[in-house]
Design a protein around this motif. Sequence first.
Motif, mmCIF file in Angstrom:
data_model
loop_
_atom_site.group_PDB
_atom_site.id
_atom_site.type_symbol
_atom_site.label_atom_id
_atom_site.label_comp_id
_atom_site.label_asym_id
_atom_site.label_seq_id
_atom_site.Cartn_x
_atom_site.Cartn_y
_atom_site.Cartn_z
ATOM 1 N N ALA A 360 49.598 -3.206 7.060
ATOM 2 C CA ALA A 360 50.586 -3.416 8.114
ATOM 3 C C ALA A 360 51.897 -2.692 7.830
ATOM 4 O O ALA A 360 52.581 -2.246 8.757
ATOM 5 C CB ALA A 360 50.846 -4.910 8.295
ATOM 6 N N VAL A 361 52.270 -2.573 6.553
ATOM 7 C CA VAL A 361 53.508 -1.890 6.163
ATOM 8 C C VAL A 361 53.188 -0.974 4.988
ATOM 9 O O VAL A 361 52.549 -1.394 4.025
ATOM 10 C CB VAL A 361 54.609 -2.886 5.761
ATOM 11 N N VAL A 362 53.617 0.272 5.075
ATOM 12 C CA VAL A 362 53.492 1.218 3.965
ATOM 13 C C VAL A 362 54.887 1.769 3.675
ATOM 14 O O VAL A 362 55.562 2.270 4.581
ATOM 15 C CB VAL A 362 52.513 2.361 4.278
ATOM 16 N N MET A 363 55.302 1.669 2.423
ATOM 17 C CA MET A 363 56.624 2.115 1.998
ATOM 18 C C MET A 363 56.500 3.392 1.166
ATOM 19 O O MET A 363 55.619 3.483 0.309
ATOM 20 C CB MET A 363 57.295 1.044 1.129
ATOM 21 N N VAL A 364 57.375 4.341 1.415
ATOM 22 C CA VAL A 364 57.458 5.554 0.606
ATOM 23 C C VAL A 364 58.813 5.540 -0.097
ATOM 24 O O VAL A 364 59.865 5.612 0.547
ATOM 25 C CB VAL A 364 57.311 6.818 1.471
ATOM 26 N N ASN A 365 58.778 5.385 -1.401
ATOM 27 C CA ASN A 365 59.999 5.365 -2.227
ATOM 28 C C ASN A 365 60.975 4.268 -1.795
ATOM 29 O O ASN A 365 62.195 4.453 -1.807
ATOM 30 C CB ASN A 365 60.692 6.731 -2.199
ATOM 31 N N ALA A 366 60.447 3.122 -1.428
ATOM 32 C CA ALA A 366 61.274 1.972 -1.056
ATOM 33 C C ALA A 366 60.565 0.707 -1.511
ATOM 34 O O ALA A 366 59.339 0.638 -1.567
ATOM 35 C CB ALA A 366 61.521 1.934 0.449
ATOM 36 N N SER A 367 61.331 -0.326 -1.812
ATOM 37 C CA SER A 367 60.797 -1.563 -2.374
ATOM 38 C C SER A 367 59.945 -2.329 -1.369
ATOM 39 O O SER A 367 60.264 -2.409 -0.176
ATOM 40 C CB SER A 367 61.949 -2.456 -2.845
ATOM 41 N N SER A 368 58.891 -2.956 -1.887
ATOM 42 C CA SER A 368 58.062 -3.830 -1.049
ATOM 43 C C SER A 368 58.857 -4.987 -0.471
ATOM 44 O O SER A 368 58.485 -5.550 0.561
ATOM 45 C CB SER A 368 56.890 -4.395 -1.871
ATOM 46 N N ARG A 369 59.969 -5.332 -1.088
ATOM 47 C CA ARG A 369 60.759 -6.477 -0.624
ATOM 48 C C ARG A 369 61.432 -6.222 0.722
ATOM 49 O O ARG A 369 61.943 -7.142 1.338
ATOM 50 C CB ARG A 369 61.804 -6.824 -1.687
ATOM 51 N N PHE A 370 61.397 -4.968 1.195
ATOM 52 C CA PHE A 370 61.916 -4.681 2.530
ATOM 53 C C PHE A 370 60.891 -5.011 3.625
ATOM 54 O O PHE A 370 61.201 -4.881 4.809
ATOM 55 C CB PHE A 370 62.331 -3.215 2.650
ATOM 56 N N SER A 371 59.692 -5.428 3.235
ATOM 57 C CA SER A 371 58.681 -5.793 4.229
ATOM 58 C C SER A 371 59.002 -7.177 4.763
ATOM 59 O O SER A 371 58.387 -8.189 4.417
ATOM 60 C CB SER A 371 57.285 -5.773 3.601
ATOM 61 N N ASP A 372 59.982 -7.206 5.625
ATOM 62 C CA ASP A 372 60.557 -8.454 6.126
ATOM 63 C C ASP A 372 61.193 -8.141 7.473
ATOM 64 O O ASP A 372 61.847 -7.117 7.638
ATOM 65 C CB ASP A 372 61.596 -8.965 5.119
ATOM 66 N N GLY A 373 60.973 -9.018 8.427
ATOM 67 C CA GLY A 373 61.477 -8.757 9.772
ATOM 68 C C GLY A 373 62.965 -8.489 9.824
ATOM 69 O O GLY A 373 63.420 -7.572 10.515
ATOM 70 N N GLY A 374 63.733 -9.292 9.086
ATOM 71 C CA GLY A 374 65.180 -9.098 9.095
ATOM 72 C C GLY A 374 65.579 -7.759 8.523
ATOM 73 O O GLY A 374 66.462 -7.072 9.048
ATOM 74 N N GLU A 375 64.929 -7.332 7.449
ATOM 75 C CA GLU A 375 65.248 -6.061 6.811
ATOM 76 C C GLU A 375 64.777 -4.869 7.644
ATOM 77 O O GLU A 375 65.325 -3.769 7.523
ATOM 78 C CB GLU A 375 64.605 -5.991 5.425
#
Length: 417
Positions: A360-375
């Motif tokens: 559902a979410v793939v991050m490139v050079n960013a923390s997994s902790r940004f997988s949040d609706g508010g962020e």
Amino acid sequence: MSDIRDQALACRAAAVAIAALSTPAKDALLHAMADALDAGAPAILDANARDLAAARANGTTGAMLDRLLLDPARLAAIAGALREVAALPDPVGATTRSETRPNGLRVERVRAPLGVVAMIYEARPNVTADAAALCLKAGNGVILRGGSEAIHSNTAIAAALHSGLREAGVPEAALTLVTDLRREAMVELLQLTDIVDLAIPRGGEGLIRFVAEHARVPVIKHYKGVCHLYVDRAADIDLARDLLLDGKVSRPGVCNALETLLVHRDVAAEFLPGAAEMLQGRGVQLRGDAPTRALVEGIAEAGDDDYAAEFLDLVIAVRVVDSADDAIAHIRRFGSDHTEVIATRDEAVAARFVAGLRSAVVMVNASSRFSDGGELGLGAEIGISTTRLHAYGPMGLEALTIERFVVRGDGQTRNLP
């Protein structure tokens, strides 16, 4: 007629009133609810203290206790989240697409409320307020069924929110808190296909599987968050270590925390010893495959159960891989379609990683902790969907509406001669 059905019917009637509110009226309602949370803070914190005491007496520790905890800062953040939702654009009534057909019909796709949303959750009293805010702003009624471990907190929060509803002249049933905590009552709620339009469970895998297995209404599912960080051969080592530390240590008991670290063989010797020392210094237990254990002494062996685990604790599984494709294959086998992270300066590898995964979410050079609706700009999220229904990934306001067709004509008919 059962109490649950009576409550659900009252919520459905109130949802009609919510759907008819203007955007300014809904925003004023949310501000009134946020103010009521601020005013009710002492009672809410006292109720939460009772829940915490009971949880500790029952042996609850770690992540579950952290999810249950409210303090003045967290409660203020919950009220702030309601005000943030009020400031978000209203999706209801938005035209997402419009075209004119050859016969002159204008076909529009317009967002409309879902109707009645049932939230089933455990140990997260903030969900009581977050779900209420998002559902009401999207024009829906909401039925809240929290767990027994947070019953005092949820009841106190709902009481404050109801005072905000009364102040705004909105039927209290638009936000219905179910206090009958028997499983039979939950099953009945989940089978009200003529009243409930969507169920969203939030909690442990056991709760979500129970809801999915017993529901007759549509269910948004998110069983667990087995999130991975892949450190590529072209990674910036310092950047990768920061992503690892933030993703694993900052709050290990949440679903967007890292659970598995994959490292390219070419940088394993450079990356792993320092990374392991950094993690162990923060109390993290490592479990690794043979190449990892050759580089980091004294750690336990990792097996398939570890690579499939959502630890929700200061534990991480580690594997050395030969390529990005091997990392992708590992994630496809053990992942949960939640959030994956790649650390790399090679754009072609990053593109292959993104394209090779369906998470559902793939991050490139960013923390997994940004997988949040508010962020991610959604405001307070109502949940994260790893189910491919109408929503996928973090769910905010728009995911609580649907598109319907509005067709405008000037007397066109299809079959008349």
